[in-house]
Design an enzyme around this catalytic site. Structure first.
Site, PDB file in Angstrom:
ATOM      1  N   ASP A  65       0.838  -1.192   0.000  1.00  0.00           N
ATOM      2  CA  ASP A  65       0.000   0.000   0.000  1.00  0.00           C
ATOM      3  C   ASP A  65       0.874   1.243   0.000  1.00  0.00           C
ATOM      4  OD1 ASP A  65      -2.281  -1.439   0.090  1.00  0.00           O
ATOM      5  OD2 ASP A  65      -2.583  -1.240   2.255  1.00  0.00           O
ATOM      6  N   LYS A  69      -3.811   2.453  -2.511  1.00  0.00           N
ATOM      7  CA  LYS A  69      -5.022   3.255  -2.595  1.00  0.00           C
ATOM      8  C   LYS A  69      -4.643   4.548  -1.916  1.00  0.00           C
ATOM      9  CE  LYS A  69      -6.498  -0.605  -0.883  1.00  0.00           C
ATOM     10  NZ  LYS A  69      -7.214  -1.396   0.104  1.00  0.00           N
ATOM     11  N   GLY A  76      -0.162  -1.116   5.611  1.00  0.00           N
ATOM     12  CA  GLY A  76       0.169  -0.224   6.717  1.00  0.00           C
ATOM     13  C   GLY A  76      -0.499  -0.714   7.988  1.00  0.00           C
ATOM     14  N   MET A 106      -9.222   7.848   9.807  1.00  0.00           N
ATOM     15  CA  MET A 106      -9.954   8.512   8.730  1.00  0.00           C
ATOM     16  C   MET A 106      -9.064   9.534   8.075  1.00  0.00           C
ATOM     17  SD  MET A 106     -12.219  11.020  11.101  1.00  0.00           S
ATOM     18  CE  MET A 106     -12.532  12.188   9.821  1.00  0.00           C
TER      19      MET A 106
HETATM   20  N1  SAH Z   1      -4.507  -1.043   8.658  1.00  0.00           N
HETATM   21  C1  SAH Z   1      -4.106   0.268   9.099  1.00  0.00           C
HETATM   22  C2  SAH Z   1      -5.214   1.299   8.934  1.00  0.00           C
HETATM   23  C3  SAH Z   1      -5.586   1.577   7.523  1.00  0.00           C
HETATM   24  S1  SAH Z   1      -6.774   2.882   7.397  1.00  0.00           S
HETATM   25  C4  SAH Z   1      -3.679   0.183  10.561  1.00  0.00           C
HETATM   26  O1  SAH Z   1      -3.869  -0.836  11.219  1.00  0.00           O
HETATM   27  O2  SAH Z   1      -3.102   1.171  11.061  1.00  0.00           O
HETATM   28  C5  SAH Z   1      -5.723   4.272   7.114  1.00  0.00           C
HETATM   29  C6  SAH Z   1      -5.761   5.238   8.284  1.00  0.00           C
HETATM   30  O3  SAH Z   1      -4.900   4.755   9.301  1.00  0.00           O
HETATM   31  C7  SAH Z   1      -5.246   6.611   7.977  1.00  0.00           C
HETATM   32  O4  SAH Z   1      -6.230   7.415   7.369  1.00  0.00           O
HETATM   33  C8  SAH Z   1      -4.892   7.106   9.352  1.00  0.00           C
HETATM   34  O5  SAH Z   1      -6.025   7.512  10.064  1.00  0.00           O
HETATM   35  C9  SAH Z   1      -4.371   5.852  10.000  1.00  0.00           C
HETATM   36  N2  SAH Z   1      -2.902   5.776   9.924  1.00  0.00           N
HETATM   37  C10 SAH Z   1      -2.174   4.796   9.379  1.00  0.00           C
HETATM   38  N3  SAH Z   1      -0.848   5.033   9.539  1.00  0.00           N
HETATM   39  C11 SAH Z   1      -0.748   6.178  10.210  1.00  0.00           C
HETATM   40  C12 SAH Z   1       0.351   6.949  10.697  1.00  0.00           C
HETATM   41  N4  SAH Z   1       1.628   6.590  10.499  1.00  0.00           N
HETATM   42  N5  SAH Z   1       0.063   8.103  11.377  1.00  0.00           N
HETATM   43  C13 SAH Z   1      -1.192   8.475  11.587  1.00  0.00           C
HETATM   44  N6  SAH Z   1      -2.254   7.784  11.151  1.00  0.00           N
HETATM   45  C14 SAH Z   1      -2.045   6.651  10.475  1.00  0.00           C
END
Ligand code: SAH
Length: 487
Positions: free
Chosen positions: A252, A274, A315, A397
């Site tokens: 991603d 995405k 992520g 979000m």
């Molecule tokens: N699977 C991921 C979430 C995906 S949704 C997880 O478990 O973290 C994507 C959202 O995750 C972003 O819009 C943000 O709100 C959050 N996010 C992911 N990485 C981030 C980071 N390094 N710092 C802040 N928010 C993060």
């Protein structure tokens, strides 16, 4: 000047070894020697309780009193482990005069052999020595090898040992044996052993040995791996190992460049990003998202079917707002092997790196992870439950829709002075934390131009960031008098 050393692994089974000393160092040495099957003779005037126990149990033999040369009678090796340098030297001198190898703990000069730092995996031992030049360096190397090789290396060695005769009979020629090993180790064998799938590991082995190389190679697999929030140090050891073995990595956009750097150099990297890499985007662009997801499924299947080891790198955690479930369904439907490696999800990572304990005896007894594209509010949310006191909300979000969120929460009973912290690029070098209270949430975010990825934490605990933050810059803005009152 350091001296060149000759490495060797000694077979001490049933052989007498002298350890001089009765403290914790002697205990450690005696334990390692017993593990190698040696007969331990321990000389010391007094013993720590653990050693006395061993003497009482007959596991080791005790020579009481101060060191005398007779203790060396009939031993193959000696280790001087007392805290008295003179005694240690006396052991070294007496031993050397009798051509017995002597190690003096922490004394390179006096020792005729050194005990290396080592990594053990079943019958496999990796020994490291810096020739006494830099023991810390050897230790550092040992630690990195510890992370690099897991227990499956031991299981692999056991399997190969059990099959040794068969391999030799089937492939008498050395070159053919080598090619077989290359093929075998490039395959799924070790991953299967790691997952404890013994029978399938044996099958993979049999297939490879049956020169059924083509079929063996075809068995690809997919690992769904959580890359964490950005700091590569937050990747799990399992995640690192799987990345090391991957042929193809579908990642991603949210996955940091630092994590991608840990992949094998010749792995094929495919950005299937995405924009927001988040389930929430579907609400605004359902068709875009759908087609992206279809493409991801197609790519996973295509590469796994071609026999590749595919890593689907996401992520945070793959099962938290990551569509991991759907991807597994697709794999299952098509009979592709898969595994899942969890990652540190954004809520946990952002909270940790902003100094916000998500639960706290005084402020919050529960935590909710939520996402929604709140502006369009297509998903009916239980606002009343979300607005409950004494809980922490972690909102995944984009950074839009904050005004709606504020209005709804306040409308459903959450206090307007509830602190929030908005964490942008959590755990990354450019992390920013914007703090405030619910009433000024949207304004603060706009004022500081907070961009995605950002995670919002709402609740009394958010105020603690002002005091407990430790990473990157201090929080921008403040949570007002509320925190002082809470503290
Ligand atoms: N699977 C991921 C979430 C995906 S949704 C997880 O478990 O973290 C994507 C959202 O995750 C972003 O819009 C943000 O709100 C959050 N996010 C992911 N990485 C981030 C980071 N390094 N710092 C802040 N928010 C993060």
């Amino acid at each position: 000047m350091t001296r060149a050393l000759f490495p060797l692994f000694a077979d001490l089974h049933g052989r007498e070894v002298l350890v001089v000393g009765g403290g914790t160092v002697a205990l450690r040495k005696a334990a390692a020697l017993l593990e190698a099957g040696a007969r331990v003779r321990l000389g010391a005037p007094a013993l720590i309780p653990a050693l006395s126990d061993w003497v009482a149990e007959g596991r080791i033999e005790h020579r009481p009193g101060r060191f005398v040369e007779d203790w060396l009678d009939g031993v193959w090796l000696a280790i001087a482990a007392t805290d008295d340098a003179a005694v240690n030297r006396a052991v070294a001198e007496a031993g050397t005069a009798r051509r017995i190898w002597v190690n003096v703990v922490d004394d390179v000069e006096a020792s005729s052999f050194h005990v290396p730092a080592r990594v053990e995996r079943g019958p496999v031992q990796i020994a490291i020595s810096s020739g006494g030049a830099a023991p810390m360096l050897a230790r550092h190397l040992r630690e990195s090898l510890e992370t690099r090789y897991d227990e499956s290396l031991g299981a692999l060695a056991e399997l190969l040992a059990a099959q040794r005769e068969r391999i030799r009979a089937r492939l008498p020629e050395l070159g053919a044996r080598r090619r077989f090993f290359d093929r075998l180790l490039a395959g799924p064998l070790q991953a299967l052993l790691r997952q404890g799938r013994q029978a399938e590991a044996q099958q993979a082995f049999d297939a490879a040995l049956g020169e059924d190389a083509a079929r063996q190679g075809e068995r690809g697999s997919v690992a769904l791996v959580g890359a964490g929030p950005g700091d590569p140090g937050l990747l799990t050891l399992r995640g690192l190992r799987v990345l090391n073995e991957a042929d193809v990595i579908l990642h991603d956009r949210l996955v940091s460049a630092e994590v991608l750097k840990l992949a094998r150099r010749d792995a094929e990297l495919i950005d299937v990003g995405k924009q927001a890499a988040c389930a929430a985007i579907e609400l605004t662009h359902p068709t875009d998202h759908q087609s992206t997801q279809q493409r991801i499924h197609a790519l996973m299947l295509e590469h796994a079917r071609a026999g590749k080891r595919v890593v689907r790198l996401k992520g945070g955690d793959p099962f938290v707002f990551g569509r991991g479930g759907e991807e597994l369904e697709a794999l299952r439907e098509h009979g592709i092997d898969y595994e899942v490696v969890p990652g540190v999800t954004a809520a946990l990572a952002c909270a940790a790196y902003a100094g916000i304990p998500l639960t706290h005896r005084d402020h919050a007894q529960s935590l909710r992870l939520v996402t929604a594209h709140l502006k369009d509010s297509a998903e009916p949310l239980d606002w009343r439950a979300l607005a409950l006191e004494r809980q922490t909300l972690a909102v995944y979000m984009g950074v839009s829709g904050l005004d709606v969120l504020r209005d709804k929460l306040i409308e459903h009973g959450r206090a307007a002075d509830t602190p929030f912290a908005l964490i942008e690029n959590g755990s990354r070098p450019n992390q920013r934390v914007v703090a405030g209270t619910l009433s000024n949430l949207a304004e603060r975010a706009a004022e500081h131009q907070v961009r995605s990825p950002a995670l919002l934490i709402i609740g009394e605990v958010a105020a603690l960031s002002e005091r407990l933050h430790w990473f990157g810059r201090a929080p921008l803005g403040d949570t007002g008098a509320h925190y002082a009152a809470a503290a």
